[in-house]
Design an enzyme around this catalytic site. Structure first.
Site, PDB file in Angstrom:
ATOM      1  N   SER A 124       0.833  -1.209   0.000  1.00 51.72           N
ATOM      2  CA  SER A 124       0.000   0.000   0.000  1.00 51.72           C
ATOM      3  C   SER A 124       0.865   1.255   0.000  1.00 51.72           C
ATOM      4  O   SER A 124       1.959   1.258   0.566  1.00 51.72           O
ATOM      5  CB  SER A 124      -0.897  -0.017   1.252  1.00 51.72           C
ATOM      6  OG  SER A 124      -1.519   1.243   1.430  1.00 51.72           O
ATOM      7  N   TYR A 148      -1.419  -0.656  10.838  1.00 50.64           N
ATOM      8  CA  TYR A 148      -1.762  -1.302   9.553  1.00 50.64           C
ATOM      9  C   TYR A 148      -0.639  -1.055   8.549  1.00 50.64           C
ATOM     10  O   TYR A 148      -0.130  -1.984   7.927  1.00 50.64           O
ATOM     11  CB  TYR A 148      -3.087  -0.746   9.023  1.00 50.64           C
ATOM     12  CG  TYR A 148      -3.246  -0.945   7.540  1.00 50.64           C
ATOM     13  CD1 TYR A 148      -3.028   0.112   6.659  1.00 50.64           C
ATOM     14  CD2 TYR A 148      -3.551  -2.186   7.013  1.00 50.64           C
ATOM     15  CE1 TYR A 148      -3.133  -0.066   5.296  1.00 50.64           C
ATOM     16  CE2 TYR A 148      -3.663  -2.371   5.645  1.00 50.64           C
ATOM     17  CZ  TYR A 148      -3.449  -1.309   4.794  1.00 50.64           C
ATOM     18  OH  TYR A 148      -3.541  -1.490   3.443  1.00 50.64           O
ATOM     19  N   LYS A 152       2.242  -3.668   6.578  1.00 44.87           N
ATOM     20  CA  LYS A 152       2.533  -3.719   5.136  1.00 44.87           C
ATOM     21  C   LYS A 152       4.035  -3.566   4.905  1.00 44.87           C
ATOM     22  O   LYS A 152       4.652  -4.326   4.155  1.00 44.87           O
ATOM     23  CB  LYS A 152       1.779  -2.618   4.388  1.00 44.87           C
ATOM     24  CG  LYS A 152       0.274  -2.830   4.274  1.00 44.87           C
ATOM     25  CD  LYS A 152      -0.065  -4.084   3.488  1.00 44.87           C
ATOM     26  CE  LYS A 152      -1.563  -4.246   3.281  1.00 44.87           C
ATOM     27  NZ  LYS A 152      -1.891  -5.518   2.597  1.00 44.87           N
TER      28      LYS A 152
HETATM   29  C1  WQD Z   1      -9.454   9.438   1.038  1.00 43.96           C
HETATM   30  C2  WQD Z   1      -9.675  10.926   1.244  1.00 43.96           C
HETATM   31  C3  WQD Z   1      -9.961  11.541   3.557  1.00 43.96           C
HETATM   32  C4  WQD Z   1     -13.785   9.410   4.107  1.00 43.96           C
HETATM   33  C5  WQD Z   1      -6.743   4.478   3.199  1.00 43.96           C
HETATM   34  C6  WQD Z   1      -5.582   3.642   3.673  1.00 43.96           C
HETATM   35  C7  WQD Z   1      -4.930   2.970   2.488  1.00 43.96           C
HETATM   36  C8  WQD Z   1      -5.971   2.185   1.744  1.00 43.96           C
HETATM   37  C9  WQD Z   1      -7.055   3.132   1.247  1.00 43.96           C
HETATM   38  C10 WQD Z   1      -6.192  -0.067   2.574  1.00 43.96           C
HETATM   39  C11 WQD Z   1      -8.918  11.498   2.442  1.00 43.96           C
HETATM   40  C12 WQD Z   1     -11.247  11.802   2.769  1.00 43.96           C
HETATM   41  C13 WQD Z   1     -12.605   9.919   3.565  1.00 43.96           C
HETATM   42  C14 WQD Z   1     -14.823  10.299   4.465  1.00 43.96           C
HETATM   43  C15 WQD Z   1     -13.465  12.144   3.732  1.00 43.96           C
HETATM   44  N1  WQD Z   1      -6.569   1.209   2.581  1.00 43.96           N
HETATM   45  N2  WQD Z   1     -12.470  11.259   3.384  1.00 43.96           N
HETATM   46  N3  WQD Z   1     -14.627  11.650   4.260  1.00 43.96           N
HETATM   47  O1  WQD Z   1      -7.134   7.402   3.900  1.00 43.96           O
HETATM   48  O2  WQD Z   1      -6.290   7.847   1.517  1.00 43.96           O
HETATM   49  O3  WQD Z   1      -6.269   5.528   2.400  1.00 43.96           O
HETATM   50  O4  WQD Z   1      -7.644   3.717   2.427  1.00 43.96           O
HETATM   51  O5  WQD Z   1      -5.352  -0.572   1.907  1.00 43.96           O
HETATM   52  O6  WQD Z   1      -3.904   2.124   2.934  1.00 43.96           O
HETATM   53  O7  WQD Z   1      -4.611   4.492   4.259  1.00 43.96           O
HETATM   54  O8  WQD Z   1      -8.448   6.609   1.876  1.00 43.96           O
HETATM   55  O9  WQD Z   1     -10.826   6.768   1.250  1.00 43.96           O
HETATM   56  O10 WQD Z   1     -10.210   6.789   3.727  1.00 43.96           O
HETATM   57  O11 WQD Z   1      -9.691   8.788   2.294  1.00 43.96           O
HETATM   58  O12 WQD Z   1     -13.321  13.383   3.568  1.00 43.96           O
HETATM   59  O13 WQD Z   1     -15.910   9.905   4.968  1.00 43.96           O
HETATM   60  O14 WQD Z   1     -11.068  11.145   1.533  1.00 43.96           O
HETATM   61  O15 WQD Z   1      -9.706  12.598   4.478  1.00 43.96           O
HETATM   62  O16 WQD Z   1      -8.510  12.814   2.114  1.00 43.96           O
HETATM   63  P1  WQD Z   1      -7.001   6.959   2.484  1.00 43.96           P
HETATM   64  P2  WQD Z   1      -9.869   7.182   2.324  1.00 43.96           P
END
Ligand code: WQD
Length: 336
Positions: A124, A148, A152
């Site tokens: 990741s 997590y 990885k």
């Molecule tokens: C994306 C953007 C949030 C939810 C994580 C893990 C990564 C992988 C993918 C497993 C950010 C914003 C999110 C919400 C929001 N997971 N957001 N409101 O955090 O980039 O990555 O998930 O493998 O390893 O780290 O993904 O989709 O959670 O967030 O504003 O309800 O959307 O702040 O900017 P992230 P995400």
């Protein structure tokens, strides 16, 4: 060639299953259904017309995995199985280390015993931690901000050390960026347990009326519109990268790392606006405080995967938004 997919009934595993079959491989799934369900495999069989053998087991269980390898002549393994919620990993870190590391160690021991030398690992972009600069290149510094992510990175180290010690072992580490979207059929897709942590499934559940409003976690980041920027990649493009990785592992030895992203960064509001436009839907949202552990910007330089793997993302943001909604609207409660 038979390919073992640990965690193959999950979101990325099931899509990879479809693309492996399309490419002429014979996938076999090992899954404990912790984060998935048997229905997903049935849908893969429906889409492809091919039956997919499933072993319901814990990949950390040596005897069970050993028996499975005795019954199948695997040419390669794709190791998806693992716990993957960033926030949860901070609450129960020991469970994450025990599960995500033990599964890899057991797999390597059984592969060695049975002379299986090719493994593709689901890593990741989170291993880059807080990037010093973007776009991210494979050789850039790593360092994690949550258990997590550490699991990885530790697995990357374990696999790399294993291949350094065994000239026959071929390891491909795929660093995923942000997978979203679903197969065009709308029959398989992302089916998170409980309230979604990730952006796109949260949006699609708001669109489906399962959740009231989207919370946008912060609009005061140093980005064009103040909201977080990520490299969103269509899950089918990601799945196809695994097909390329299997071929690469089969013709190389040692360890190779690849960023699997589009190379484009989109903000939260870019995603929300694109989703509303493509699907002609309204997504009500409120600006909320930043989420702990979030970073401002993260997107890939995918040139190495383009040149060395011969893989490039083909689907665009509109495809991702359309396919995400097509899955959700046709499966309001996921696979349940
Ligand atoms: C994306 C953007 C949030 C939810 C994580 C893990 C990564 C992988 C993918 C497993 C950010 C914003 C999110 C919400 C929001 N997971 N957001 N409101 O955090 O980039 O990555 O998930 O493998 O390893 O780290 O993904 O989709 O959670 O967030 O504003 O309800 O959307 O702040 O900017 P992230 P995400």
């Amino acid at each position: 060639m038979k390919v073992l997919l640990t965690g193959g009934a999950g979101y990325i595993g099931s899509h990879t299953c479809v693309e492996l079959i399309n490419a002429g491989y014979s996938p076999v799934i090992a899954d404990n259904y912790d984060n998935s369900c048997p229905e997903a495999v049935k849908r893969v069989e429906e889409i492809t017309g091919v039956s997919v053998p499933v072993y319901e087991l814990d990949v950390a269980d040596f005897d069970a995995v050993d028996k499975m390898f005795s019954e199948n002549d695997f040419g390669a393994v794709i190791h998806f199985a693992g716990l993957k919620a960033v926030g949860e990993s901070c609450e129960i870190p020991i469970r994450y280390y025990r599960n995500n590391i033990d599964t890899t160690l057991t797999l390597l021991e059984v592969m060695k015993k049975h002379g299986v030398n090719n493994i593709v690992f689901s890593s990741s972009a989170t291993v880059y931690g807080v990037p010093e600069k973007v776009p991210l290149v494979e050789g850039m510094p790593t360092g994690c901000t949550n258990p997590y992510g550490w699991t990885k990175l530790m697995n990357e180290q374990i696999l790399s050390d294993a291949s350094n010690a065994d000239s026959e072992l071929s390891v491909v580490l795929l660093r995923y960026f942000n997978p979203i979207g679903a197969h065009e059929s709308g029959r398989i897709g992302e089916d998170p347990n409980g309230i979604p942590n990730n952006l796109m499934p949260y949006i699609t559940q708001v669109a489906a009326g399962k959740l009231e409003r989207l919370g946008v976690f912060g609009n005061d980041y140093p980005t064009p519109d103040g909201t977080g920027v990520r490299d969103y990649i269509h899950v089918v493009d990601l799945a196809k990268a695994h097909v390329k990785a299997i071929a690469y592992a089969d013709s190389h030895k040692g360890t190779e790392i690849f960023n699997i992203g589009t190379g484009k960064g989109y903000s939260v509001l870019d995603i929300v606006n694109a989703f509303m436009k493509v699907n002609n839907l309204d997504i009500p949202y409120d600006i909320k405080p930043r989420r702990a552990g979030d970073i401002a910007e993260c997107y890939a330089n995918p040139e190495k995967a383009n040149k060395v793997l011969g893989w490039k993302a083909e689907k665009n943001l509109e495809d991702m938004c359309r396919d995400s909604w097509n899955w959700q609207k046709n499966n309001k409660n996921g696979y349940k």
